[in-house]
Write a protein that holds these residues in place. Sequence first.
Motif, mmCIF file in Angstrom:
data_model
loop_
_atom_site.group_PDB
_atom_site.id
_atom_site.type_symbol
_atom_site.label_atom_id
_atom_site.label_comp_id
_atom_site.label_asym_id
_atom_site.label_seq_id
_atom_site.Cartn_x
_atom_site.Cartn_y
_atom_site.Cartn_z
ATOM 1 N N TYR A 11 -19.011 -48.690 11.197
ATOM 2 C CA TYR A 11 -18.238 -47.496 11.487
ATOM 3 C C TYR A 11 -18.434 -46.464 10.381
ATOM 4 N N VAL B 258 -20.389 -38.918 15.111
ATOM 5 C CA VAL B 258 -21.280 -39.601 16.045
ATOM 6 C C VAL B 258 -22.313 -40.384 15.261
ATOM 7 N N GLU B 259 -22.301 -41.706 15.456
ATOM 8 C CA GLU B 259 -23.216 -42.597 14.756
ATOM 9 C C GLU B 259 -24.432 -42.885 15.611
ATOM 10 N N SER B 260 -25.528 -43.223 14.939
ATOM 11 C CA SER B 260 -26.735 -43.651 15.633
ATOM 12 C C SER B 260 -27.543 -44.527 14.689
ATOM 13 N N GLN C 233 -15.546 -34.666 15.635
ATOM 14 C CA GLN C 233 -16.201 -35.890 16.113
ATOM 15 C C GLN C 233 -17.175 -36.403 15.072
ATOM 16 N N THR D 135 -23.908 -34.762 7.490
ATOM 17 C CA THR D 135 -24.407 -36.061 7.938
ATOM 18 C C THR D 135 -24.451 -37.044 6.771
ATOM 19 N N SER E 274 -19.142 -33.213 13.625
ATOM 20 C CA SER E 274 -19.207 -31.943 14.354
ATOM 21 C C SER E 274 -17.803 -31.478 14.703
ATOM 22 N N THR F 291 -21.311 -48.532 15.676
ATOM 23 C CA THR F 291 -22.644 -48.876 16.180
ATOM 24 C C THR F 291 -22.953 -50.315 15.784
ATOM 25 N N GLY G 44 -15.879 -42.761 13.357
ATOM 26 C CA GLY G 44 -16.797 -42.771 14.476
ATOM 27 C C GLY G 44 -16.483 -43.915 15.411
ATOM 28 N N GLN G 45 -17.255 -44.011 16.479
ATOM 29 C CA GLN G 45 -16.982 -45.010 17.506
ATOM 30 C C GLN G 45 -17.582 -46.364 17.180
ATOM 31 N N CYS H 231 -24.768 -40.646 10.711
ATOM 32 C CA CYS H 231 -23.472 -40.242 11.253
ATOM 33 C C CYS H 231 -23.308 -38.750 11.000
#
Length: 121
Positions: A94, A5-7, A3, A77, A25, A115, A112-113, A22
Amino acid sequence: QVQLVESGGGLVQAGGSLRLSCAASGSFFSINAMGWYRQAPGKQRELVARINSGGNTNYADSVKGRFTISRDNAKNTVYLHMNSLKPEDTAVYYCSADLKRNWYEVPVEYWGQGTQVTVSS
């Protein structure tokens, strides 16, 4: 299962700054290049910046001098520091990572999904 995962996205005024993160994991052997792409409404996804495992970087001409990509290999990351943001930077951003799930496999690109980054004028 891998996975990304962005933030860190959000709304900012023109001239402001944001930092995207990002984190990868799951189970994998190694990560080669990592990068950031963006897609604005009605436009194709485009490369923003990319960094390989050795730390070499490349940027889209439109963000050179304003954005900086970096990575923390210990944390799996990648970051995108965005300064002097412009309304035309508004897009969904992305994260991508070329990684090998096992040592004997060729790298596969994961995404990633996304942001949202919105820059108001």
